[in-house]
Write an enzyme that holds these catalytic residues in place. Sequence first.
Site, PDB file in Angstrom:
ATOM      1  N   LYS A 213      -1.360  -0.553   4.563  1.00  0.00           N
ATOM      2  CA  LYS A 213      -0.875  -0.797   5.928  1.00  0.00           C
ATOM      3  C   LYS A 213       0.411  -1.617   5.853  1.00  0.00           C
ATOM      4  O   LYS A 213       0.381  -2.827   5.641  1.00  0.00           O
ATOM      5  CB  LYS A 213      -1.917  -1.554   6.760  1.00  0.00           C
ATOM      6  CG  LYS A 213      -1.689  -1.306   8.241  1.00  0.00           C
ATOM      7  CD  LYS A 213      -1.793  -2.513   9.114  1.00  0.00           C
ATOM      8  CE  LYS A 213      -0.768  -3.565   8.981  1.00  0.00           C
ATOM      9  NZ  LYS A 213       0.574  -3.278   9.550  1.00  0.00           N
ATOM     10  N   SER A 267       1.652 -13.889   5.526  1.00  0.00           N
ATOM     11  CA  SER A 267       1.517 -15.313   5.864  1.00  0.00           C
ATOM     12  C   SER A 267       0.153 -15.858   5.422  1.00  0.00           C
ATOM     13  O   SER A 267      -0.835 -15.128   5.304  1.00  0.00           O
ATOM     14  CB  SER A 267       1.729 -15.513   7.357  1.00  0.00           C
ATOM     15  OG  SER A 267       0.810 -14.740   8.075  1.00  0.00           O
ATOM     16  N   GLU A 294      -0.359 -13.211  -2.007  1.00  0.00           N
ATOM     17  CA  GLU A 294       0.836 -14.060  -2.158  1.00  0.00           C
ATOM     18  C   GLU A 294       1.300 -14.378  -0.749  1.00  0.00           C
ATOM     19  O   GLU A 294       1.545 -13.469   0.047  1.00  0.00           O
ATOM     20  CB  GLU A 294       1.920 -13.343  -2.965  1.00  0.00           C
ATOM     21  CG  GLU A 294       1.472 -12.926  -4.377  1.00  0.00           C
ATOM     22  CD  GLU A 294       0.966 -14.075  -5.234  1.00  0.00           C
ATOM     23  OE1 GLU A 294       1.364 -15.233  -4.986  1.00  0.00           O
ATOM     24  OE2 GLU A 294       0.135 -13.831  -6.130  1.00  0.00           O
ATOM     25  N   CYS A 328      10.142 -15.516   1.166  1.00  0.00           N
ATOM     26  CA  CYS A 328       9.104 -16.525   0.957  1.00  0.00           C
ATOM     27  C   CYS A 328       9.624 -17.632   0.052  1.00  0.00           C
ATOM     28  O   CYS A 328       9.171 -18.760   0.100  1.00  0.00           O
ATOM     29  CB  CYS A 328       7.879 -15.882   0.351  1.00  0.00           C
ATOM     30  SG  CYS A 328       8.291 -14.860  -1.052  1.00  0.00           S
TER      31      CYS A 328
HETATM   32  P1  NAD Z   1       2.421 -11.484   8.418  1.00  0.00           P
HETATM   33  O1  NAD Z   1       1.331 -12.270   7.801  1.00  0.00           O
HETATM   34  O2  NAD Z   1       2.704 -11.669   9.860  1.00  0.00           O
HETATM   35  O3  NAD Z   1       2.136  -9.914   8.228  1.00  0.00           O
HETATM   36  C1  NAD Z   1       1.859  -9.383   6.944  1.00  0.00           C
HETATM   37  C2  NAD Z   1       1.030  -8.130   7.120  1.00  0.00           C
HETATM   38  O4  NAD Z   1      -0.251  -8.496   7.634  1.00  0.00           O
HETATM   39  C3  NAD Z   1       1.613  -7.127   8.104  1.00  0.00           C
HETATM   40  O5  NAD Z   1       1.415  -5.816   7.605  1.00  0.00           O
HETATM   41  C4  NAD Z   1       0.790  -7.358   9.350  1.00  0.00           C
HETATM   42  O6  NAD Z   1       0.710  -6.226  10.180  1.00  0.00           O
HETATM   43  C5  NAD Z   1      -0.552  -7.687   8.754  1.00  0.00           C
HETATM   44  N1  NAD Z   1      -1.442  -8.457   9.651  1.00  0.00           N
HETATM   45  C6  NAD Z   1      -1.115  -9.203  10.725  1.00  0.00           C
HETATM   46  N2  NAD Z   1      -2.217  -9.747  11.263  1.00  0.00           N
HETATM   47  C7  NAD Z   1      -3.255  -9.352  10.505  1.00  0.00           C
HETATM   48  C8  NAD Z   1      -4.660  -9.616  10.520  1.00  0.00           C
HETATM   49  N3  NAD Z   1      -5.215 -10.397  11.453  1.00  0.00           N
HETATM   50  N4  NAD Z   1      -5.427  -9.057   9.570  1.00  0.00           N
HETATM   51  C9  NAD Z   1      -4.888  -8.296   8.603  1.00  0.00           C
HETATM   52  N5  NAD Z   1      -3.566  -8.006   8.536  1.00  0.00           N
HETATM   53  C10 NAD Z   1      -2.770  -8.532   9.477  1.00  0.00           C
HETATM   54  O7  NAD Z   1       3.725 -11.752   7.527  1.00  0.00           O
HETATM   55  P2  NAD Z   1       5.214 -11.196   7.720  1.00  0.00           P
HETATM   56  O8  NAD Z   1       5.834 -11.847   8.913  1.00  0.00           O
HETATM   57  O9  NAD Z   1       5.256  -9.713   7.610  1.00  0.00           O
HETATM   58  O10 NAD Z   1       5.892 -11.780   6.399  1.00  0.00           O
HETATM   59  C11 NAD Z   1       6.285 -13.105   6.304  1.00  0.00           C
HETATM   60  C12 NAD Z   1       5.268 -13.929   5.540  1.00  0.00           C
HETATM   61  O11 NAD Z   1       5.026 -13.358   4.268  1.00  0.00           O
HETATM   62  C13 NAD Z   1       5.781 -15.338   5.267  1.00  0.00           C
HETATM   63  O12 NAD Z   1       4.733 -16.254   5.437  1.00  0.00           O
HETATM   64  C14 NAD Z   1       6.221 -15.268   3.806  1.00  0.00           C
HETATM   65  O13 NAD Z   1       6.242 -16.499   3.146  1.00  0.00           O
HETATM   66  C15 NAD Z   1       5.194 -14.336   3.238  1.00  0.00           C
HETATM   67  N6  NAD Z   1       5.644 -13.693   2.010  1.00  0.00           N
HETATM   68  C16 NAD Z   1       5.162 -14.176   0.831  1.00  0.00           C
HETATM   69  C17 NAD Z   1       5.588 -13.631  -0.365  1.00  0.00           C
HETATM   70  C18 NAD Z   1       5.088 -14.172  -1.686  1.00  0.00           C
HETATM   71  O14 NAD Z   1       5.277 -13.525  -2.703  1.00  0.00           O
HETATM   72  N7  NAD Z   1       4.434 -15.335  -1.698  1.00  0.00           N
HETATM   73  C19 NAD Z   1       6.511 -12.584  -0.356  1.00  0.00           C
HETATM   74  C20 NAD Z   1       6.960 -12.093   0.871  1.00  0.00           C
HETATM   75  C21 NAD Z   1       6.526 -12.662   2.060  1.00  0.00           C
END
Ligand code: NAD
Length: 540
Positions: A213, A267, A294, A328
Amino acid sequence: MADGAFRVPPPVNEPVRAFAPGSTEAARIAAAVRVAASEVVDIPCVIGGKHVFTGVTSDITMPCDHRHVIARVHHAGPAEIDAAVAAAESARKEWAALPWDQRAAVFLRAAELLAGPWRDRVNATTMIGQSKTVHQAEIDASCELIDFWRFNAHYTASLLAEQPPVSPTGFWNRVDHRPLDGFILAISPFNFTSIALNLPTAPAFLGNTSIWKPAETSALSCWVLMTLLEAAGLPPGVINMLHGPGSKIGPTLAARPELGGIHFTGSTGVFRGLWRTVAERLDTYRCYPRLVGETGGKDFIVAHPSADPTEVGVAILRGAFEYQGQKCSAASRMYLPRSRWAAIADVVRDGLATMRMGDVRDPTVFVGAVIDKRAFANHTRYLELGRSEAETVAGGHGHGEVGWFVEPTLFRVDDPRHRLMQEEIFGPIATAWVYEDNDWDAMLDHVDGTSPYALTGAVFAQDRRVLHAASERLRFAAGNFYLNDKPTGAVVGQQPFGGGRASGTNDKAGGPWNLLRWSSPRSIKETFVPARDWRYPYLG
Ligand code: NAD
């Protein structure tokens, strides 16, 4: 059938193209961007190899021009979710039975297709869909993804070669590296096309099948790459792609008894929610699902009084503001010595005075728009907080009329534990705290203890003893630690990526540790001449 201990082509990092003004590659990417921006692509779910247009859609717009629709994404409902689970389950037997070199060859071919004929389209859709400059799109959607596929083939071969060191005479001990006993739920973030593809493909090297997804805002580039995988020969059902709100699809799939593991990047809050779902349903699964996530960061740059102010200032400009701080790993809290503060602040101010913000289709732009209205609203709240409680060194405002533009901003706070020094903002908003030169040790306590995250961090100093001591003192403050460099830009095969504490399970995407999580080894002992008498010699 072919036998042989095959060797994977030695992996090499894909070179980053320069796109210099007037070059052929600059002209070609500009043309590809024009084509991509002139289309409205219908993006289906992909289930068992079938493209499923459900008719329940949402529009994808350009962050730099938020009235401009570039795609329409078809959402999965309960029927599509059930069908995807069935497709992943039924494809696993055949995919896992395929020799490992045949599986790896699919991704090695995908890497070469991406390095060649598909590259401009993948970069162009990443640029307009996720608001990346051509350089940011190239290092992510092309180079890093090619590297993930090439290096994961290499690490898979090394993992399979892990065999018991001892087989006494008369016995043969072997390890069969099986996939997990269920489907992998791959949920990806918007900010890296390469990560989005690595989440479902890394487990596939070991024979796993997945349901993927993607984040809605990255659906366009993910869809183009899904079709690239099909062109590379990926069999139906190995990766099934579903679209729609993560908050509905994610927990529904995480609760399925057929779940084998979750490969998540995003996140911290969302990952914790998924972990809770699994914990609550533990008695219902066929196996213990592997959880790999991650997550967020609050990444630091620390400068010692011996550091060069220009080098620190440039690290802040690139580390905090490239891709609008939506990495991130982006630097977002700075610890700067009073004796160097004015000089470092001047470098940052001078840089921002010439750093252009605007539509990423303009090749002179360094800062594009943030991803969507929700991010813009969140950043606006942090800008208001900074303007009221901190000193504004540069920037400080957002402009949302045409695109979701947030000025690269540097605040300065008096309190090292201010919210701006603790919370992940995930935008081009950085905060500095100025410490007294002789408070170096106490300052390092703040670096280590202020934020719950531990993803990336950087220390700048000329003094070697200081670099060594800081490296020891901050050993658990970052999973990717930089000496005299910005804390972003990890390269596959060079700096395996991931963090500890609230930043994730630290399974290091792009390294052998990640692949290890997708294997459920079976030990096989073979006895060449079995015992024929139950009595042991001591019985006389
Ligand atoms: P997000 O957590 O909002 O979304 C990530 C994914 O989770 C999306 O596909 C979203 O649709 C899905 N999602 C949202 N709510 C959900 C739920 N309740 N249950 C399951 N899935 C759900 O993150 P984002 O805004 O797409 O990305 C930014 C975040 O990602 C930041 O916190 C960043 O630090 C992190 N990030 C971390 C790394 C790493 O390697 N540590 C790399 C890239 C991004």
